[in-house]
Structure formats: structure tokens, C-alpha cells
Design a protein around this motif. Sequence first.
Motif: not given
Lengths: 447, 163
Positions: A50, A52-53, A118-122, A130, B76-79
Motif C-alpha cells: 500500500y 501508494d497510499l 490520496i485514498g481511503t481504506a477501512w 485489512t 476496501d481501498v479507494m485511491r
Amino acid sequence: MTATARSSALYRAVWRWHFYAGLIVLPFVILIAVTGAIYLFKDEINDAAYGDLRLVPAQEVPALPPSAITAAALGMHPGVLRGYSPPATRDRAAQVKIAGEDGLKDTVYVDPYTGVVIGTAWDSGVSGSTAMWVVRKLHSLEYAGWIGNRIIEAVAGWMVLLVATGIYLWLPRGRNVGTFRPRKGAKGRPWWRDLHAATGIYVAGFIVFLAMTGLPWSGVWGKQFYDLSYAAGLGMPDGYWNDVPLSTVPMAEALDRAPWIAEHQPMPMSQPTGGIPAALDDVVRKVEALGIHPGYDLAIPGDATGVFTASVYPDDIAQERVIHLDQYSGEVLFDMDLSGLGTLGRLAEWGVSIHMGQAFGLANQIVLLIACAAMVLMCVSGAVIWWKRRPAGSLGAPAVPADWTIPRGILIIAVLLGIFFPLVGFSMLAIAAIELGLTATRRLRTA
Amino acid sequence: MKTIFAAVALSLVALPSVAQDIEVREAFARATLPNAPVAGGYLTVANHGDRDDRLTGARADFAGEAQIHEMTHSGDVMRMRELPDGVAIPAGQEVHLSTGSNHLMFMRLNRGLVQGDTVTVTLTFEKAGDIDVPFIVGPINARSFDDDGSGRTAPADHGGHSH
């Protein structure tokens, strides 16, 4: 009964228990070793998977203030602000925790220099992703719920017993078997047996250490450990994990002037989309002035009496720190580092840090990775020795002796271990009942 | 308030920005919290002509820079990433830049966006050229042009709180 016969009976009893325990916990040990080996490298894996996040190009310009970063996150991901984690290094994204309008808590990754989301994740908490959350939940088998977690606790205790019985069986008795390496020219089952014994003697200490430092997390042993050490004044002081202080809602003051955080509050936090406590920048400045280690998390007060909580559990556990601040006055209500903990609490934190491969950096991770690999090898070789000597169509367990003369010393050790590891005690009673049942059946049959 | 908002909205729907074959409508931005460095912009672009076009950029006096961003989901990931080449607007089709997909990203804001205001954004198209488009500033959590932000899908924490 002669001394030789007695010692041979004991040897067979220990072997039988080692056999049963090993066979039962084998699949769980493989699970613990594999998930543990992966989780040792969770930061590296998360950065690779991850990146890139989590990573941004480092810039020379100063980062935006926390209020700007959280405002950017709330603008792109509306919801209620729950937490803020400043970038630990200049090439990392800031992480903003937001309870979204869908009710889920998400981590919003923000470039701290531009404010671009840049983004979101749980939000997977300390696991960081996750995937690593799943690995962690499999390691404790919490994934399978309450029962799973209890099974893993019992397995941890049994691993200690396996080491103890294993060392007893390993003791050189002048036999022609491998001790520190497989005997010369050994092939087939003898080679596997020697591999099991020799690997075991090297990895024994690591298995006991990992089992013992894993137990503070457990439901029965861990809870007892923390309760008893707290009662003895040797554990976690109030406020470190539990009994977090409360913000004192200034009722009188609230009547004629707005509380501290609400002074510049753009909107009340009870709105569907909350604002940012205007004092977020002040809180961050304050805890950083107190010298908190980079990489800390700041939890935002969740209700009227909630506190700001800055906490960090870095690789260097001497830098571990928990600070609570009153959400209205900004006053520091609690500030403690590792030195404030009781002896047992400090010991547990230190053990946990090594268990997770943090305390000694990369060397720590590699040594434990090798230990995990050795544990898998123990399971595989153990299974092979059993399979190779097993008569066709039967379990091939060592024979139950007709005569049950277990030396009193061993019995006392077993009882003490059963009390020290309650879940092991319960499973020992269960196995003993089965053995007694088998013996009784055989007696009936031969009678 | 709602009535005025609706009236303004209606007048804008009634008077879409049309330049040659490109029509932009339902353009809105989300209001910003104090100190916010960025804001999102959302719109619908219709290409009534018979040649493909492309939205290649945007600029506004309230932002130091505006980019076109894409949003991708995996698990669950949004970029979100910049689309340096912009967004294709095929002939005869409508393209939505919305809160859950591609959108405009206004950066280095020099002032906050206040709900109810209208701001002008200049959109640049490959063939149609520059078009000035009024963007309504909606609530901070607006999901669509006519979303009043009342939280139709309020978070679980505030369940039972009706507007």
C-alpha cells in the motif's frame, strides 16, 4: 518395580503426552508460526502493498498544519473526525480517521504538503491494512471468535509443555541418536526423528519465550496477569489503558463563553458531518513539545467528557508514551511513559515488543522468522515420524501402560502447570480422562 | 433557505453553460472547513456534437491549481490519482464527474468555499476550448447537485437524529 523399569515407565508416559499434545496442537502451531512470521514484517509488507497510499514524495516545504490536513480529509470523505496520525517521517502520508456517513471508520491518507487526499481504506487499527488485520486475527484465532481465542491460549500453554517434555525425551541417555544434529548416515524415520530432536533443542528457548510473551494478550491468562499485577501495584497504572481521565465539562463557563475547542468551531461536532476541534493544532503542538515520539496517534474526544489521547508504541519501547488532554482546557491530565509502569507491566511491554520483532529491529525480525520456520519444521518432522512408525490403519499412539506409577514429583509439576496455565489444566484433565477410560476398557477386555 | 437554494439551482439548470456542442450542468463544489487547502468539484458534461472531445483541465481564481482526479476502488481501498490527460467526453454521450468517481480537485485554495455561494470555474476542453461554468457551493457533505446535506444517510453515531 526396579529403578530402570520405573524410569522406562516415566519415559513412556512423557513420550505419550508429548505425542498426544504434539498431534493435537500441530495444526495450530503451524498457523501461529506462519501468521506470526508474516506479521513480523507487517510494516514492510504494508509499505510494499500500500505504498501508494502510505508514502508520498518528501518535500522541503513545511507540512500543512493538522487542522488543514484534517479539513482536507473531511472535505473529500465527509463524516466525524475520530483521530489524526501525523506522518512519522517526511516521506509518509498523514492518516486521518473518520467515521463516515456509512457508519464505518475509515483511514483517509492525505499528502501533508498539498492536502490532496490520496485514498481511503477501512480503518484496521494497529494492523495498518485489512490483510494484516486478518493475519493478526488468525494468529490469535480471534477470527474464529471467543472459542478460537481460547484454543490458541491453550495451544500456547501446551507449547511450553511440549518443550519441557521434548527436552526430557531429548536428554542423551547413551543411546545412538542425534542430539545436536542428525546422527551420521541416518535415513528415513531415524533421520526425521533426529532432525526433530536437534531442531527442537535449538529452538526450545524461543518457543517458550514466544509462548510466554504471547500470553499477555490472551483472555484468561492475560487478564489474570494484568489484574494480579495491577492489584500488586506492579502493572499498568490507571489511565494508561483503563480508567482514562475525563474532561471536566465547564458548565458555569459554558454559559457565558464557549468551551475552548468550540471557540472557533465551524460547526458542532454532533452534526452529520462534524468539524475539526479548532484547537487540534494546539493539541498537536503541545504533545510534540512534550517530546512524544513521531508516529503517534491522536484520538479525538468522542463525547462531551472525552479527552484527546496521544499514544505511541514505537520500536524503542523506552519511548512508549500515553498523554491525555482535557478537550476544553487543553490541560495535560495524564502523561506517562514506560518508566511509569509497574515492573510486570514494563516486563510485559518489553516482551511484547520483542515478540513482535520490534525491540531489536531487523535482527529481531530475522531471528524470530527463523524461529517460526523452525517451528514449522518441528511440526512437519513430528508428523513424519508419527506417520512412518504408525501401524497401518491405527493411530499408533504409544501404548498406555498397565501400571500407572507416575512419580509424585512429575504429578505435582503437572498440577502446578495446570494451575499456571488454566486452559492447559482443563485440556490435561480431558486427556487424562480419555486415558483412564482407555485403560479401564482394556482392563475390562482382558479381564 | 431551501427554497432560495432550489430557485438558484433551478435557474442554473435552466441556463446551462453551452459552448458549441459541449453542455455543462449540475456543477457544484463542496463547502470547505476553515483552513482547508483543497476542495472537490463535480459536474455533468454532455457532448451533443458528433465529434469526441476531452476535458483536459480547469482553473479558478479561488485555487492556485485545479486537477482532474480519478477515483478507483479495489476491495476496501479507494485511491485517487491525477488524470494528466483528463477525461474523454465521447460524442453524443454524457459524462459525470461525481463524488464517487472522477472529479475536479481544487488545490492551494486562497479562500474558503461558503455554502450557498456561486463560484466560477474555467473548464478547458481539447476541441471546445475554454468554458466558464458557475459552480454552486453545496454543503460540505453534498453528494449531488441538489443534496441539501441534511444527512439522509446520517452516520450510525447519530441515528435517531432527524432533521
